[in-house]
Motif scaffolding. Structure first.
Motif, mmCIF file in Angstrom:
data_model
loop_
_atom_site.group_PDB
_atom_site.id
_atom_site.type_symbol
_atom_site.label_atom_id
_atom_site.label_comp_id
_atom_site.label_asym_id
_atom_site.label_seq_id
_atom_site.Cartn_x
_atom_site.Cartn_y
_atom_site.Cartn_z
ATOM 1 N N GLN A 33 0.838 -1.198 0.000
ATOM 2 C CA GLN A 33 0.000 0.000 0.000
ATOM 3 C C GLN A 33 0.877 1.253 0.000
ATOM 4 O O GLN A 33 1.807 1.368 0.795
ATOM 5 C CB GLN A 33 -0.896 0.011 1.243
ATOM 6 N N VAL A 34 0.580 2.175 -0.897
ATOM 7 C CA VAL A 34 1.317 3.437 -0.971
ATOM 8 C C VAL A 34 0.712 4.402 0.040
ATOM 9 O O VAL A 34 -0.490 4.650 0.041
ATOM 10 C CB VAL A 34 1.256 4.038 -2.392
ATOM 11 N N VAL A 35 1.563 4.943 0.908
ATOM 12 C CA VAL A 35 1.137 5.914 1.915
ATOM 13 C C VAL A 35 1.797 7.237 1.590
ATOM 14 O O VAL A 35 3.017 7.308 1.427
ATOM 15 C CB VAL A 35 1.530 5.458 3.339
ATOM 16 N N THR A 36 0.986 8.284 1.469
ATOM 17 C CA THR A 36 1.508 9.607 1.142
ATOM 18 C C THR A 36 1.077 10.620 2.186
ATOM 19 O O THR A 36 0.155 10.382 2.977
ATOM 20 C CB THR A 36 1.020 10.083 -0.235
ATOM 21 N N ARG A 37 1.743 11.773 2.160
ATOM 22 C CA ARG A 37 1.389 12.894 3.026
ATOM 23 C C ARG A 37 1.824 14.164 2.330
ATOM 24 O O ARG A 37 2.848 14.176 1.629
ATOM 25 C CB ARG A 37 2.097 12.757 4.368
ATOM 26 N N ASN A 38 1.091 15.234 2.515
ATOM 27 C CA ASN A 38 1.504 16.520 1.964
ATOM 28 C C ASN A 38 2.639 17.088 2.804
ATOM 29 O O ASN A 38 2.573 17.065 4.036
ATOM 30 C CB ASN A 38 0.335 17.507 1.946
ATOM 31 N N GLN A 73 20.468 15.618 4.180
ATOM 32 C CA GLN A 73 21.376 14.647 3.580
ATOM 33 C C GLN A 73 20.893 13.209 3.803
ATOM 34 O O GLN A 73 21.342 12.296 3.139
ATOM 35 C CB GLN A 73 22.802 14.821 4.122
ATOM 36 N N THR A 74 19.942 13.017 4.706
ATOM 37 C CA THR A 74 19.405 11.687 4.987
ATOM 38 C C THR A 74 18.083 11.497 4.251
ATOM 39 O O THR A 74 17.135 12.245 4.496
ATOM 40 C CB THR A 74 19.167 11.521 6.509
ATOM 41 N N PRO A 75 17.997 10.526 3.346
ATOM 42 C CA PRO A 75 16.738 10.281 2.638
ATOM 43 C C PRO A 75 15.608 9.961 3.614
ATOM 44 O O PRO A 75 15.771 9.137 4.513
ATOM 45 C CB PRO A 75 17.053 9.083 1.748
ATOM 46 N N MET A 76 14.464 10.642 3.415
ATOM 47 C CA MET A 76 13.314 10.476 4.314
ATOM 48 C C MET A 76 12.023 10.137 3.584
ATOM 49 O O MET A 76 11.097 9.618 4.190
ATOM 50 C CB MET A 76 13.086 11.766 5.113
ATOM 51 N N ALA A 77 11.917 10.491 2.303
ATOM 52 C CA ALA A 77 10.675 10.306 1.556
ATOM 53 C C ALA A 77 10.988 10.348 0.071
ATOM 54 O O ALA A 77 12.120 10.636 -0.333
ATOM 55 C CB ALA A 77 9.672 11.393 1.927
ATOM 56 N N VAL A 78 9.965 10.105 -0.745
ATOM 57 C CA VAL A 78 10.103 10.169 -2.203
ATOM 58 C C VAL A 78 8.966 11.039 -2.730
ATOM 59 O O VAL A 78 7.812 10.886 -2.309
ATOM 60 C CB VAL A 78 10.062 8.761 -2.834
ATOM 61 N N LEU A 79 9.290 11.951 -3.612
ATOM 62 C CA LEU A 79 8.302 12.873 -4.158
ATOM 63 C C LEU A 79 7.266 12.114 -4.987
ATOM 64 O O LEU A 79 7.612 11.341 -5.874
ATOM 65 C CB LEU A 79 9.003 13.932 -5.008
ATOM 66 N N ALA A 80 5.986 12.362 -4.710
ATOM 67 C CA ALA A 80 4.905 11.644 -5.378
ATOM 68 C C ALA A 80 4.545 12.225 -6.732
ATOM 69 O O ALA A 80 3.980 11.534 -7.576
ATOM 70 C CB ALA A 80 3.665 11.617 -4.490
ATOM 71 N N VAL A 90 6.306 25.163 -1.925
ATOM 72 C CA VAL A 90 5.040 24.607 -2.412
ATOM 73 C C VAL A 90 4.688 23.375 -1.578
ATOM 74 O O VAL A 90 5.559 22.739 -0.992
ATOM 75 C CB VAL A 90 5.103 24.224 -3.910
ATOM 76 N N ILE A 91 3.405 23.077 -1.541
ATOM 77 C CA ILE A 91 2.928 21.865 -0.886
ATOM 78 C C ILE A 91 2.816 20.778 -1.951
ATOM 79 O O ILE A 91 2.256 21.003 -3.019
ATOM 80 C CB ILE A 91 1.552 22.087 -0.227
ATOM 81 N N ALA A 92 3.382 19.618 -1.666
ATOM 82 C CA ALA A 92 3.339 18.505 -2.623
ATOM 83 C C ALA A 92 3.237 17.196 -1.845
ATOM 84 O O ALA A 92 3.532 17.137 -0.646
ATOM 85 C CB ALA A 92 4.587 18.505 -3.496
ATOM 86 N N GLY A 93 2.846 16.154 -2.539
ATOM 87 C CA GLY A 93 2.730 14.840 -1.927
ATOM 88 C C GLY A 93 4.074 14.139 -1.836
ATOM 89 O O GLY A 93 4.876 14.192 -2.770
ATOM 90 N N ALA A 94 4.297 13.492 -0.718
ATOM 91 C CA ALA A 94 5.516 12.707 -0.529
ATOM 92 C C ALA A 94 5.115 11.280 -0.184
ATOM 93 O O ALA A 94 4.184 11.057 0.596
ATOM 94 C CB ALA A 94 6.373 13.292 0.584
#
Length: 137
Positions: A33-38, A73-80, A90-94
């Motif tokens: 399941q893909v979980v995203t957040r703005n 420098q530490t990966p935390m999320a991926v841009l949706a 800007v507000i975007a989904g991650a």
């Protein structure tokens, strides 16, 4: 016998046939399941699939670069989706959890696929290399 084109108002009536083809970007690589957040994005422009780091002081996200020293420098999320915070935040989904194709993500300078895979795994983002990101056409 000639075919006459009839114009109604300002809209010419021209018979035609069109087709559309959906070509996936192959970012999603599994059934998890893909979980995203703005989130707030600063800098850019960034394309869908960019590996993001979080700036500790502001809580904003930007591309993860190994040379950074502000927490990003530490990966935390991926841009949706594509986002451009170069002219202003800007507000975007991650993407916070998913199985993603390591060949389809965009890595910042100095961040290797192995480093991103190791950093994102405990967060629920699993980068898989079993899928090609080549255009299927």
């Amino acid at each position: 016998m000639a075919l006459n084109v009839t114009t109604v108002g300002e809209n010419p009536q021209v018979p035609s046939i069109t087709a559309q083809t959906f070509v996936p970007d192959q970012l999603i690589a599994g059934p998890k399941q893909v979980v995203t957040r703005n989130v707030t994005i600063t800098g850019g422009p960034f394309v869908r699939g960019t590996v993001l780091g979080k700036i500790t002081a502001s809580g904003k996200y930007t591309i993860a670069l190994s040379a950074s020293s502000d927490g990003s420098q530490t990966p935390m999320a991926v841009l949706a989706d594509n986002a451009d915070g170069s002219a202003g935040d800007v507000i975007a989904g991650a993407i916070l959890e998913a199985e993603l194709n390591v060949n389809a993500v965009t890595l910042g300078a100095g961040i290797t696929a192995a480093a991103a895979t190791d950093a994102l795994r405990p967060l629920g983002i699993h980068l898989k290399s079993s899928v090609s990101a080549a255009d299927p056409t």
